[in-house]
Design a protein around this motif. Structure first.
Motif, mmCIF file in Angstrom:
data_model
loop_
_atom_site.group_PDB
_atom_site.id
_atom_site.type_symbol
_atom_site.label_atom_id
_atom_site.label_comp_id
_atom_site.label_asym_id
_atom_site.label_seq_id
_atom_site.Cartn_x
_atom_site.Cartn_y
_atom_site.Cartn_z
ATOM 1 N N ASN A 108 0.813 -1.206 0.000
ATOM 2 C CA ASN A 108 0.000 0.000 0.000
ATOM 3 C C ASN A 108 0.860 1.274 0.000
ATOM 4 O OD1 ASN A 108 -2.196 -1.689 -0.067
ATOM 5 N ND2 ASN A 108 -2.613 -1.573 2.126
ATOM 6 N N GLU A 109 1.061 1.873 1.169
ATOM 7 C CA GLU A 109 1.821 3.126 1.223
ATOM 8 C C GLU A 109 3.200 2.985 0.594
ATOM 9 O OE1 GLU A 109 0.245 1.700 3.790
ATOM 10 O OE2 GLU A 109 -0.467 3.187 5.256
ATOM 11 N N LEU A 151 -8.040 13.829 -2.636
ATOM 12 C CA LEU A 151 -8.717 12.530 -2.501
ATOM 13 C C LEU A 151 -9.802 12.582 -1.429
ATOM 14 C CD1 LEU A 151 -9.056 9.401 -2.712
ATOM 15 C CD2 LEU A 151 -7.203 9.227 -1.042
ATOM 16 N N LEU A 152 -9.435 13.041 -0.236
ATOM 17 C CA LEU A 152 -10.359 12.957 0.898
ATOM 18 C C LEU A 152 -11.612 13.800 0.685
ATOM 19 C CD1 LEU A 152 -7.844 12.929 3.887
ATOM 20 C CD2 LEU A 152 -8.845 11.005 2.651
ATOM 21 N N LEU A 163 -10.899 10.758 8.515
ATOM 22 C CA LEU A 163 -9.945 10.701 9.623
ATOM 23 C C LEU A 163 -8.888 9.628 9.422
ATOM 24 C CD1 LEU A 163 -12.300 11.124 12.713
ATOM 25 C CD2 LEU A 163 -10.664 12.788 11.828
ATOM 26 N N HIS A 164 -9.178 8.669 8.547
ATOM 27 C CA HIS A 164 -8.269 7.548 8.325
ATOM 28 C C HIS A 164 -7.397 7.756 7.082
ATOM 29 C CE1 HIS A 164 -10.326 5.376 11.496
ATOM 30 N NE2 HIS A 164 -11.465 5.742 10.945
ATOM 31 N N GLY A 165 -7.423 8.969 6.545
ATOM 32 C CA GLY A 165 -6.613 9.277 5.373
ATOM 33 C C GLY A 165 -5.653 10.413 5.644
ATOM 34 N N LYS A 166 -4.693 10.541 4.775
ATOM 35 C CA LYS A 166 -3.738 11.629 4.866
ATOM 36 C C LYS A 166 -3.234 11.942 3.469
ATOM 37 C CE LYS A 166 0.499 13.117 7.212
ATOM 38 N NZ LYS A 166 1.600 12.728 8.148
ATOM 39 N N GLY A 167 -3.335 13.205 3.097
ATOM 40 C CA GLY A 167 -2.901 13.582 1.764
ATOM 41 C C GLY A 167 -3.712 12.855 0.714
ATOM 42 N N GLY A 168 -3.051 12.132 -0.156
ATOM 43 C CA GLY A 168 -3.743 11.420 -1.229
ATOM 44 C C GLY A 168 -3.937 9.946 -0.960
ATOM 45 N N MET A 169 -3.840 9.525 0.322
ATOM 46 C CA MET A 169 -3.961 8.100 0.637
ATOM 47 C C MET A 169 -4.961 7.861 1.770
ATOM 48 S SD MET A 169 -0.055 6.616 0.260
ATOM 49 C CE MET A 169 0.760 7.766 1.390
ATOM 50 N N LEU A 170 -5.628 6.712 1.702
ATOM 51 C CA LEU A 170 -6.598 6.303 2.727
ATOM 52 C C LEU A 170 -6.384 4.831 3.047
ATOM 53 C CD1 LEU A 170 -9.373 6.872 4.297
ATOM 54 C CD2 LEU A 170 -10.442 5.789 2.298
ATOM 55 N N PHE A 185 -9.274 -1.773 3.353
ATOM 56 C CA PHE A 185 -9.067 -1.288 1.990
ATOM 57 C C PHE A 185 -8.078 -0.130 1.983
ATOM 58 C CE2 PHE A 185 -10.609 -1.516 -2.325
ATOM 59 C CZ PHE A 185 -11.317 -2.703 -2.339
ATOM 60 N N PHE A 186 -7.282 -0.074 0.918
ATOM 61 C CA PHE A 186 -6.346 1.035 0.717
ATOM 62 C C PHE A 186 -6.667 1.714 -0.600
ATOM 63 C CE2 PHE A 186 -2.467 2.743 -1.206
ATOM 64 C CZ PHE A 186 -2.051 3.610 -0.201
ATOM 65 N N ILE A 187 -6.640 3.049 -0.581
ATOM 66 C CA ILE A 187 -6.883 3.827 -1.794
ATOM 67 C C ILE A 187 -5.878 4.977 -1.850
ATOM 68 C CG2 ILE A 187 -8.542 5.250 -3.078
ATOM 69 C CD1 ILE A 187 -10.778 3.821 -1.537
#
Length: 444
Positions: free
Chosen positions: A386-387, A406-407, A416-423, A435-437
């Protein structure tokens, strides 16, 4: 063949032949022509025994020390019977033991039947060994929740002990039954009303506006489903098309697309206009995408059999407005739906899949138009897939960057479970799949 013997046959197929639990179970219910009550009991025994395998073996171990080498079917029979004794209050111990002994007589001989009877009755008299006897916290958590120790230690390292424990415990619970309403055919309110008329109780979902959750009844066995009003899909998975945010009239590529849940969601969000090109390496799975599209009334989907690592051989550079790479992964976010994967996947699989994911991303990147969006998603919780996969890709592709928007495209509860362009969603966050996005943009 009664329910418990059918459970034994099903469990053996999963363990010895590598059969997928959900497919094997559905096949057993169909061939056994089970009614609702028996089908529910079979499902509970099979899934429960697979989910709790290592815990059951820990409980059985002291009572099998004097036994000679057991045939695989005998061990599985003991497991499924002990599962009923420990976890199913509605099944009397004496009934479960009696059925096990009768099965042992039919499948083996009097000696095996005597061993089965002796072991199970001894457990009933003496009780099971305490998990507190395992002093190492990581190992105790692994045995208590029936997860491989290497995986539990990996999650502890990545997320901390408390998060790892909550994830493991959630993986033992049955998954929610959810579906996506086809916005081209009905509203959520209309779908709920129709389902109610069919005797299925469902409510609005919590993560995606188009989601519904069944509280009673089977969504896949309804006229609403057959008429194309619904697609069976977890709520976490529904966030992927929302993250991609396709517009009507665009050309979108969906890599590794089968069985088509995200493909059809993308097409619905495009109001049936434009084109969604869905590719999958397996010809028979491409047919599943086509069947889904037909059932849902979507004619803007083109499905192709193609290895996503070889996209450049088929498509021209910068020929897509948006691309989804829903990458093959270890699937550790969907253990509740496919419990056998926690035993069949290993450390080497994580590394091997991480390499495949990079190969697909490398193949997809040149096909995206400048300024276009690429969404990368997996149904795993492994950071290497993922990351770290995104970090690795960006290091080799300076023409891409993480899209912090993204968020904004996702429902408020998940932000709350995302940061920047990732979740990253874990199973216990919303009682959904892990799940990862990530959403990337190509520089203009």
């Amino acid at each position: 063949m009664n329910v418990r013997e059918l459970a034994l046959t099903t469990l053996l197929a999963i363990e010895q032949n590598g059969a997928y639990s959900h497919l094997q179970l559905n096949d057993a219910i169909r061939k056994g022509r089970l009614d609702g009550r028996d089908a529910a009991l079979l499902t509970e025994i099979v899934y429960g025994t697979v989910q709790r395998r290592d815990t059951l073996d820990y409980y059985l171990a002291p009572f099998l020390r004097k036994a000679r080498r057991l045939e695989p079917w005998v061990r599985v029979l003991l497991r499924l019977t002990l599962y009923q004794m420990v976890y199913l209050d509605r099944v009397p111990d004496r009934a479960a033991i009696f059925e096990a002994v009768e099965i042992a007589k039919r499948r083996g001989h009097r000696g095996i039947a005597s061993l089965v009877n002796g072991v199970l009755r001894a457990i009933g008299r003496e009780g099971m060994p305490s998990l507190d006897a395992i002093h190492d916290p990581g190992k105790r958590l692994a045995v208590a929740t029936s997860h491989p120790e290497w995986l539990v230690r990996r999650w502890i390292e990545q997320y901390g002990f408390d998060e790892a424990a909550r994830m493991c415990e959630t993986n033992l619970r049955p998954p929610q039954s959810t579906a996506r309403v086809n916005r081209l055919k009905a509203t959520v309110e209309e779908a709920l009303e129709r389902l109610d008329g069919e005797g299925v109780k469902a409510v609005q979902g919590q993560l995606a506006p188009e989601a519904i959750r069944a509280e009673k009844g089977n969504l896949a066995h309804t006229e609403a489903f057959r008429a194309g009003w619904l697609t069976i899909q977890d709520e976490s998975s529904m966030l992927v098309a929302r993250a991609l945010d396709p517009a009507p009239g665009e050309r979108v590529l969906d890599c590794c697309a089968a069985p088509g849940g995200k493909t059809t969601h993308i097409a619905e969000r495009m109001d049936g206009r434009g084109e969604v090109v869905a590719v999958d390496i397996h010809e028979h799975k491409v047919k599943l995408i086509e069947q889904q599209a037909q059932r849902l009334g979507l004619d803007n989907i083109k499905a192709l059999a193609l290895d996503s690592r070889r996209l450049g051989e088929r498509f021209a550079p910068e020929s897509f407005d948006r691309i989804l790479v829903d990458a093959p992964c270890t699937g550790f976010g969907v253990i509740r739906r496919k419990p056998e994967i926690k035993y069949t996947k290993g450390k080497d699989d994580v590394a091997a899949l991480a390499d495949i994911q990079q190969a697909i991303l490398r193949a997809a990147a040149p096909l995206l138009k400048k300024g276009g969006a690429l969404v990368y998603s997996t149904c795993t919780v492994e950071r290497e897939e993922n990351e770290e996969a995104i970090t690795r890709f960006l290091a080799d592709h300076p023409d891409f960057f993480l899209d912090a928007g993204l968020l904004e495209r996702l429902p408020e509860p998940v932000r709350l479970h995302g940061k920047g362009g990732m979740l990253q969603l874990l199973p216990h966050h919303f009682d959904s799949d892990g799940f990862f996005i990530a959403r990337l943009r190509k520089k203009v």
